[in-house]
Write an enzyme that holds these catalytic residues in place. Sequence first.
Site, PDB file in Angstrom:
ATOM      1  N   HIS A  45       0.817  -1.210   0.000  1.00 43.77           N
ATOM      2  CA  HIS A  45       0.000   0.000   0.000  1.00 43.77           C
ATOM      3  C   HIS A  45       0.854   1.265   0.000  1.00 43.77           C
ATOM      4  CE1 HIS A  45      -3.806  -2.213   1.554  1.00 43.77           C
ATOM      5  NE2 HIS A  45      -3.760  -2.150   0.250  1.00 43.77           N
ATOM      6  N   HIS A  78      -0.272  -8.887   0.885  1.00 40.68           N
ATOM      7  CA  HIS A  78      -1.345  -9.031   1.882  1.00 40.68           C
ATOM      8  C   HIS A  78      -1.939 -10.431   1.921  1.00 40.68           C
ATOM      9  CE1 HIS A  78      -1.336  -4.836   0.359  1.00 40.68           C
ATOM     10  NE2 HIS A  78      -1.267  -4.591   1.638  1.00 40.68           N
ATOM     11  N   GLU A 130      -5.794  -8.081   3.521  1.00 38.41           N
ATOM     12  CA  GLU A 130      -5.247  -9.190   4.333  1.00 38.41           C
ATOM     13  C   GLU A 130      -6.371  -9.973   5.012  1.00 38.41           C
ATOM     14  OE1 GLU A 130      -2.157  -8.276   7.253  1.00 38.41           O
ATOM     15  OE2 GLU A 130      -2.713 -10.100   8.331  1.00 38.41           O
ATOM     16  N   ASN A 229      -1.070  -0.530   8.896  1.00 41.64           N
ATOM     17  CA  ASN A 229      -0.055  -0.319   9.941  1.00 41.64           C
ATOM     18  C   ASN A 229       0.301   1.160  10.084  1.00 41.64           C
ATOM     19  OD1 ASN A 229       2.982   0.088   8.967  1.00 41.64           O
ATOM     20  ND2 ASN A 229       1.874  -1.033   7.388  1.00 41.64           N
TER      21      ASN A 229
HETATM   22  S1  SF4 Z   1       3.842  -5.534   7.998  1.00 39.68           S
HETATM   23 FE1  SF4 Z   1       4.461  -7.498   8.890  1.00 39.68          FE
HETATM   24  S2  SF4 Z   1       3.045  -9.028   8.024  1.00 39.68           S
HETATM   25 FE2  SF4 Z   1       2.879  -7.153   6.768  1.00 39.68          FE
HETATM   26  S3  SF4 Z   1       4.322  -7.478   5.091  1.00 39.68           S
HETATM   27 FE3  SF4 Z   1       5.458  -6.417   6.717  1.00 39.68          FE
HETATM   28  S4  SF4 Z   1       6.426  -8.068   7.936  1.00 39.68           S
HETATM   29 FE4  SF4 Z   1       4.821  -8.986   6.689  1.00 39.68          FE
END
Ligand code: SF4
Length: 316
Positions: A45, A78, A130, A229
Amino acid sequence: MPRPLTLHLAAPRGFCAGVDRAIKIVEMALEKWGAPVYVRHEIVHNRFVVDGLRDRGAVFVEELSDCPPDRPVVFSAHGVPKSVPAEAEARRMLFVDATCPLVSKVHIEAARHHENGLQMVMIGHEGHPETVGTMGQLPEGEVILVETAEDVAGIAPRDPGKLAFITQTTLSVDDTADVVAALKSRFPSIVGPHKEDICYATTNRQEAVKAMAPGIDALLVIGAPNSSNSQRLVEVGRKAGCGYAQLIQRASEIDWRALDGAASVGITAGASAPEVLVDEVIAAFRERYDVTERPVETAREDVEFKVPRILRETVS
Ligand code: SF4
């Protein structure tokens, strides 16, 4: 004479091992098979990353049906529902799965619980790719989605004594702990991972923001609006007492007026934001202020994931 300002730079920040691997997969696929290489969904993203790959010949599509059968297709970091590789196989397509191994681990966990006769509760955000991919590992109705502790009261599992939970990898560590507590209180026998499934990168980036929050007047998180995130980093900053915490995609989105009077600003970047965007933001501050940089390091990361064998074998 420009006003002095301290920039607190979170470490770790930016790219995680899963994002790094996914981008490498598209780059290596382009090198091996030439353009166009199709990519189902944004590989990660971040518009900057996606535009860069598009310039090199990647074609981003939402569904497999949008890809011709004779060109390779890459599935995003994802993860995808099981039906997607199944459809690709049925159409005899060449596909490379860039699902992050830490997401695949959750898929395997879900399958194992299902085989043991447990119904799943997934803590995650509705509609996020995801979540769609993880729920799509099991037959319809086998995964109940909850987002908040309040949602737990409203669910009606088939057998409350036969339940397990899994989580999206990019959630807020603290908010998820509340949801897990609500699940355990309502369903004492629920089975789950030792911690949650939140990955190391998400956890580390949130820790760094918590550590810097008491010492800053404002927080800027570099990331995309659809990056889970990154959004969580803004929330974590606000909860940790940072009165002004804002998500920006690039330096051009900084609201300089809102930063009037700030003497110290924290900078971090979501797991899908490249470091070049952090450099751009720091440079924009340097144009306006007499900047002192102060790293705030709470962890060191050395995680690396291999790319799939099909690419390793043929590209040097
Ligand atoms: S945020 Fe965590 S789960 Fe997502 S791609 Fe990165 S390492 Fe993998």
